[in-house]
Design an enzyme around this catalytic site. Structure first.
Site, PDB file in Angstrom:
ATOM      1  N   THR A 237       0.805  -1.223   0.000  1.00 29.29           N
ATOM      2  CA  THR A 237       0.000   0.000   0.000  1.00 29.29           C
ATOM      3  C   THR A 237       0.838   1.273   0.000  1.00 29.29           C
ATOM      4  O   THR A 237       0.281   2.364  -0.146  1.00 29.29           O
ATOM      5  CB  THR A 237      -0.944   0.017   1.215  1.00 29.29           C
ATOM      6  OG1 THR A 237      -0.195  -0.285   2.395  1.00 29.29           O
ATOM      7  CG2 THR A 237      -2.042  -1.010   1.051  1.00 29.29           C
ATOM      8  N   GLY A 238       2.146   1.161   0.180  1.00 28.17           N
ATOM      9  CA  GLY A 238       3.000   2.344   0.060  1.00 28.17           C
ATOM     10  C   GLY A 238       3.631   2.821   1.348  1.00 28.17           C
ATOM     11  O   GLY A 238       4.028   3.984   1.447  1.00 28.17           O
ATOM     12  N   LYS A 239       3.755   1.962   2.347  1.00 28.86           N
ATOM     13  CA  LYS A 239       4.351   2.380   3.630  1.00 28.86           C
ATOM     14  C   LYS A 239       5.835   2.716   3.452  1.00 28.86           C
ATOM     15  O   LYS A 239       6.295   3.778   3.884  1.00 28.86           O
ATOM     16  CB  LYS A 239       4.173   1.269   4.668  1.00 28.86           C
ATOM     17  CG  LYS A 239       2.733   0.882   4.926  1.00 28.86           C
ATOM     18  CD  LYS A 239       2.596  -0.165   6.014  1.00 28.86           C
ATOM     19  CE  LYS A 239       3.166  -1.501   5.579  1.00 28.86           C
ATOM     20  NZ  LYS A 239       2.429  -2.101   4.446  1.00 28.86           N
ATOM     21  N   THR A 240       6.564   1.814   2.807  1.00 30.74           N
ATOM     22  CA  THR A 240       7.995   2.069   2.579  1.00 30.74           C
ATOM     23  C   THR A 240       8.188   3.232   1.612  1.00 30.74           C
ATOM     24  O   THR A 240       9.147   4.005   1.735  1.00 30.74           O
ATOM     25  CB  THR A 240       8.669   0.799   2.027  1.00 30.74           C
ATOM     26  OG1 THR A 240       8.374  -0.294   2.889  1.00 30.74           O
ATOM     27  CG2 THR A 240      10.172   0.982   1.939  1.00 30.74           C
ATOM     28  N   GLU A 457     -20.534 -20.680 -16.586  1.00 35.10           N
ATOM     29  CA  GLU A 457     -20.234 -19.237 -16.601  1.00 35.10           C
ATOM     30  C   GLU A 457     -21.445 -18.427 -17.044  1.00 35.10           C
ATOM     31  O   GLU A 457     -21.673 -17.319 -16.550  1.00 35.10           O
ATOM     32  CB  GLU A 457     -19.044 -18.961 -17.516  1.00 35.10           C
ATOM     33  CG  GLU A 457     -17.743 -19.646 -17.100  1.00 35.10           C
ATOM     34  CD  GLU A 457     -17.307 -19.283 -15.696  1.00 35.10           C
ATOM     35  OE1 GLU A 457     -17.662 -18.197 -15.213  1.00 35.10           O
ATOM     36  OE2 GLU A 457     -16.620 -20.112 -15.062  1.00 35.10           O
ATOM     37  N   HIS A 460     -23.641 -17.865 -14.010  1.00 37.83           N
ATOM     38  CA  HIS A 460     -23.172 -16.725 -13.203  1.00 37.83           C
ATOM     39  C   HIS A 460     -23.637 -15.403 -13.820  1.00 37.83           C
ATOM     40  O   HIS A 460     -24.158 -14.524 -13.119  1.00 37.83           O
ATOM     41  CB  HIS A 460     -21.644 -16.725 -13.132  1.00 37.83           C
ATOM     42  CG  HIS A 460     -21.073 -17.751 -12.209  1.00 37.83           C
ATOM     43  ND1 HIS A 460     -21.459 -17.874 -10.900  1.00 37.83           N
ATOM     44  CD2 HIS A 460     -20.123 -18.709 -12.420  1.00 37.83           C
ATOM     45  CE1 HIS A 460     -20.780 -18.861 -10.329  1.00 37.83           C
ATOM     46  NE2 HIS A 460     -19.967 -19.388 -11.234  1.00 37.83           N
ATOM     47  N   ASP A 531     -16.645 -21.598  -5.913  1.00 35.39           N
ATOM     48  CA  ASP A 531     -17.899 -20.902  -5.604  1.00 35.39           C
ATOM     49  C   ASP A 531     -18.440 -21.333  -4.247  1.00 35.39           C
ATOM     50  O   ASP A 531     -18.874 -20.496  -3.439  1.00 35.39           O
ATOM     51  CB  ASP A 531     -18.946 -21.200  -6.691  1.00 35.39           C
ATOM     52  CG  ASP A 531     -18.491 -20.758  -8.072  1.00 35.39           C
ATOM     53  OD1 ASP A 531     -17.668 -19.829  -8.142  1.00 35.39           O
ATOM     54  OD2 ASP A 531     -18.948 -21.343  -9.067  1.00 35.39           O
TER      55      ASP A 531
END
Length: 656
Positions: A237-240, A457, A460, A531
Site C-alpha cells: 500500500t505504500g508504507k515504505t 459461466e 453466473h 464458488d
C-alpha cells in the site's frame, strides 16, 4: 572481458592462498612429529608409575632436561604386553621415549633413582641435556603461534580488514548498527509527488517533516516534537514508499534499516545495535530513524516464548523501548516504523510517547487508484484509447504495488504483440493475467467439458444480471487461466458498509454456475468448488461475525485481538444452530438461483451458445440477449419523471 579476467585471477589467487595455508599447517605438524624433541605417543607418568617401571628394570636410560625425564625402555621391555598399546600407537617411532616424567627438584630425583638402583642392582643410566634456550622455547611453541596467526588472518578477512577480495563480514563490528544513512551527500530522488493517493497518511507524515524543517512554528506554541509514527497497512500500500518520500523531503539525516537487521545468533548483539543506532542518530540530531517490518523485533513479550527469560529478541525490544522513551531521553530523533502486523506488536511499544501516531495506510479507493495509475503511466507510451478511469474501476482491491505491476505487465504484453504503443486492451489483458493467471491456450478440454463450463459461466452471468445488488458484469470467458477453466469479471461497487440483501444477492450470483449445470444437464460437477468455498465463508461471516442472522441473534464471535485462535467461544448447541443456519442460508440462495435460471432458461441457453462460439463475451452481448437490467429501467423511469416534473415547473414559472 578485462574485468571478468581480473575477478577470475583474484578468485584463483585467494583459493591458492587458502590451500597453501592449510598445506603449511599440515607440514608443520609432520615436522613437529618427526623432528621435534618430544614424541606424540609418549605418556606422562605419575611418581608411583615411574617407580614401578624403574623397579621392574625395564628402563634403559633416562634423559633429563628442564625437570622433565624422558624415559627410554629396553628392547626386552618394549616386547612386553604392558607397553604394547604405546608401542603400537601410530605416533610412536623407534628410538623415541615411550614415557615422560615431570619431577620437582632435580637432586631429590637423582637421590631416589640412585637409591632404587643400588637396592635392586639396576643398570639405569641418567643422562642430562642442556637447559632449553630461548630459540628452543620459540620452536616448541611455533605450531601454536602459527595456528593463532592463521586464525587472526582469516578473522581479519571476514571482517573486511584483510584486503580486497576477501569475504565481507562484521565479526569485529558485530555490535554496530547496520542502518543506511541518507543525508545531503546521498540525495534520495523520491518525494511526496511520487506518492499518489494516501492523502491522510501523507498529511500526517508531511507534518513531521515540516516540524523538523520549521521547529519554531510549533515550539513557540508549546508543542513538542512527536517521538514516533507507526505506518500500518496491508502489503503493497505504500508504507515504505512514504518513508522514502520522507527521506527525500526532509533536510535531516535519515537512518533506514529493517527489523531483522537487529537479529543475530550472538546474545546481546541486537541490544548493542539498537544503542549504536540511537547514538549515531543523536550525534546527527535532528534526524529520523526508519525501521521497516518492525514486527521482527517488536512482537509482544511473554507470548509463545520457548527460550525463557533471556530471550534475545525480548532484550532487543527492551533496549528499543528504553531508547525511544526511557529515563532522560530528550533528543530530536523521530522514529518511523512500518508493519502489516500491528496486532502482534507489544503494547508498550504502541503507547503514546513512543509511537505517538499510528497512521493507517489502507488500500486505495477508486479516486486514489486513478491517481496512482497517472503516476505509473508517465513513463509508458500509451495509445489514445486508454481509459484510466475505467481501469481504476476495474481494479478494486488492488494496492499501489499491484497497479505498478499491472502497468508493467501491460507494457510487456504490448511489446510481445509487436505494438508501437500500449492499448486499453493490453491493460485489460494484464488484469486477467494478474488476477486469473497465465492463459492456457493449449489445455486439452473435451467438447462436453467445454459445454459444461460455458453453461456454468453463463449461469453466473444470467443470475448477476437479474439481481439488483449483484455486481454488474464486464466480461465472461471460457478460456482457461491459471487453475480456473473459465471466469466472469464484474465491476463491484465499493461500499463502506454492506447490507444483508446485498450479501445474499452476491451469494445467489455465485451459486448461479452450479444451478445452471443442474437445470441444463440435471447433474452437478466439481467445477463449483471455488464458488462453494466463497459462499460458505460469506454465510459463516454473516452468522458468526456480522450478526446478520435472526435465529442466532445480534451477537458476534469475532475477536479482533486474535486471542481466540484455539478457543471455540460458543457451546456445542450453538455450534449446531450455526451450522443449521449456514446450510439453510446457502440452500435458500441456491433455490433462488434455480428459480431465476428456470424462468430465463432460453436466454441462458442462447448466452451459453454464444460463449461457445466466441469464447469471450462482454456486457454489450448480454444487453442484446437480456435487454437492460430490470432495476436499471426503474431507475431511468424515476429519473425521467423527475426531469419531467422539473421541466413542468420551469414552464409554469415562465408562463407566470
Amino acid at each position: 572481458m578485462t574485468n571478468n579476467n581480473n575477478n577470475d585471477k583474484k578468485k584463483t589467487t585467494f583459493k591458492f592462498n587458502f590451500y597453501w595455508v592449510y598445506g603449511a599447517i599440515f607440514m608443520l605438524i609432520l615436522a613437529f612429529q618427526f623432528f621435534g624433541s618430544g614424541d606424540l605417543a609418549s605418556r606422562n607418568l605419575s611418581k608411583n608409575e615411574f617407580t614401578k617401571i624403574l623397579e621392574k628394570n625395564d628402563i634403559k636410560y633416562v634423559l633429563v632436561k628442564n625437570n622433565v625425564a624422558q624415559v627410554f625402555l629396553t628392547e626386552d621391555a618394549l616386547k612386553k604386553d604392558d607397553y604394547k598399546k604405546q608401542v603400537n600407537s601410530p605416533f610412536y617411532r623407534e628410538g623415541s621415549p615411550l614415557f615422560t616424567y615431570r619431577f620437582g627438584d632435580t637432586q631429590n630425583f637423582e637421590k631416589d633413582v640412585k637409591a632404587t638402583k643400588e637396592k635392586l642392582n639396576l643398570s639405569v643410566d641418567i643422562q642430562y641435556m642442556d637447559p632449553t634456550s630461548f630459540m628452543d622455547t620459540i620452536l616448541n611453541f611455533l605450531p601454536i603461534i602459527l595456528l593463532i596467526g592463521v586464525w587472526l588472518y582469516f578473522m581479519r578477512r571476514m571482517s573486511g580488514a584483510g584486503g580486497s577480495g576477501g569475504p565481507g563480514g562484521q565479526i569485529f563490528n558485530i555490535g554496530k548498527s547496520k542502518a543506511k544513512l541518507f543525508d545531503k551527500d546521498t540525495k534520495v530522488k523520491t518525494t511526496f509527488e511520487n506518492v499518489a493517493g494516501l492523502e491522510g497518511a501523507k498529511e500526517e507524515v508531511q507534518e513531521i517533516v515540516d516540524f523538523l524543517k520549521n521547529p519554531k512554528k510549533y515550539t513557540s506554541l508549546g508543542g513538542k516534537i512527536p517521538k514516533g509514527a507507526l505506518l500500518v497497512g496491508p502489503p503493497g500500500t505504500g508504507k515504505t514508499l512514504l518513508a522514502k518520500a520522507v527521506a527525500g523531503e526532509a533536510d535531516v539525516p535519515f537512518f533506514s534499516l529493517s527489523g531483522s537487521d537487529f537479529v543475530e545468533m550472538f546474545v546481546g548483539v541486537g541490544a548493542s545495535r539498537v544503542r549504536d543506532l540511537f547514538k549515531q542518530a543523536q550525534q546527527k540530531s535532528p534526524s529520523i530513524i526508519f525501521i521497516d517490518e518492525i514486527d521482527a523485533i517488536g512482537r509482544a513479550r511473554g507470548k509463545n516464548s520457548m527460550t525463557g527469560g533471556n530471550d534475545e529478541r525480548e532484550n532487543t525490544l527492551n533496549q528499543l523501548l528504553t531508547e525511544m522513551d526511557g529515563f532522560g531521553t530528550d533528543t530530536n530523533v523521530i522514529v518511523l516504523a512500518a508493519t502489516n502486523r500491528a496486532d502482534v506488536l507489544d503494547s508498550a511499544l504502541m503507547r503514546a510517547g513512543r509511537f505517538d501516531r499510528q497512521i493507517y495506510v489502507d488500500l486505495p479507493n477508486i479516486v486514489e487508484r486513478e491517481e496512482i495509475f497517472k503516476v505509473h503511466i508517465k513513463s509508458l507510451k500509451l495509445a489514445s484509447d486508454v481509459n484510466i478511469k475505467f481501469l481504476a474501476q476495474q481494479t478494486p482491491g488492488f494496492s499501489g504495488a499491484d497497479i505498478a505491476n499491472m502497468c508493467n505487465e501491460a507494457a510487456l504484453i504490448a511489446a510481445r504483440n509487436n505494438k508501437k504503443a500500449i492499448h486499453h486492451q493490453d491493460f485489460l489483458d494484464a488484469v486477467d493475467r494478474i488476477v486469473g493467471g497465465l492463459e492456457k491456450k493449449n489445455k486439452v478440454i473435451t467438447p462436453k467439458e467445454k459445454e459444461t463450463i460455458a453453461f456454468h459461466e453463463a449461469g453466473h452471468a444470467t443470475v448477476s444480471w437479474m439481481l439488483e445488488h449483484a455486481a454488474p458484469l464486464v466480461k465472461v470467458t471460457i478460456v482457461p487461466r491459471g487453475q480456473s477453466l473459465g471466469a466472469a469479471w464484474y465491476l463491484p461497487a465499493e461500499r463502506m458498509i454492506v447490507q444483508t440483501d446485498q450479501m445474499l444477492d452476491e451469494m445467489c450470483a455465485t451459486l448461479g454456475g452450479r444451478a445452471a449445470e443442474k437445470i441444463i444437464f440435471n447433474k452437478i460437477s466439481t467445477g463449483a468448488l471455488n464458488d462453494l468455498e466463497k459462499v460458505t465463508k460469506q454465510a459463516r461471516a454473516m452468522v458468526t461475525i456480522y450478526g446478520l442472522n435472526e435465529e442466532v441473534g445480534n451477537i458476534t464471535y469475532y475477536d479482533s485481538s486474535g486471542n481466540d485462535a484455539f478457543v471455540k467461544p460458543y457451546s456445542e448447541e450453538t455450534a449446531k444452530r450455526i451450522d443449521i443456519e449456514i446450510t439453510k442460508m446457502i440452500e435458500e440462495q441456491y433455490k433462488r438461483a434455480l428459480d431465476l435460471l428456470t424462468l430465463h432458461k432460453e436466454k441462458l441457453t442462447t448466452l451459453a451458445q454464444l460463449l461457445l462460439e466466441k469464447e469471450v463475451i462482454f456486457k454489450d452481448d448480454l444487453e442484446k440477449i437480456f435487454g437492460k437490467r430490470p432495476f436499471e429501467k426503474e431507475e431511468e423511469e424515476i429519473k425521467d419523471q423527475k426531469n419531467n416534473t422539473t421541466t413542468t415547473k420551469e414552464e409554469a414559472t415562465v408562463e407566470e
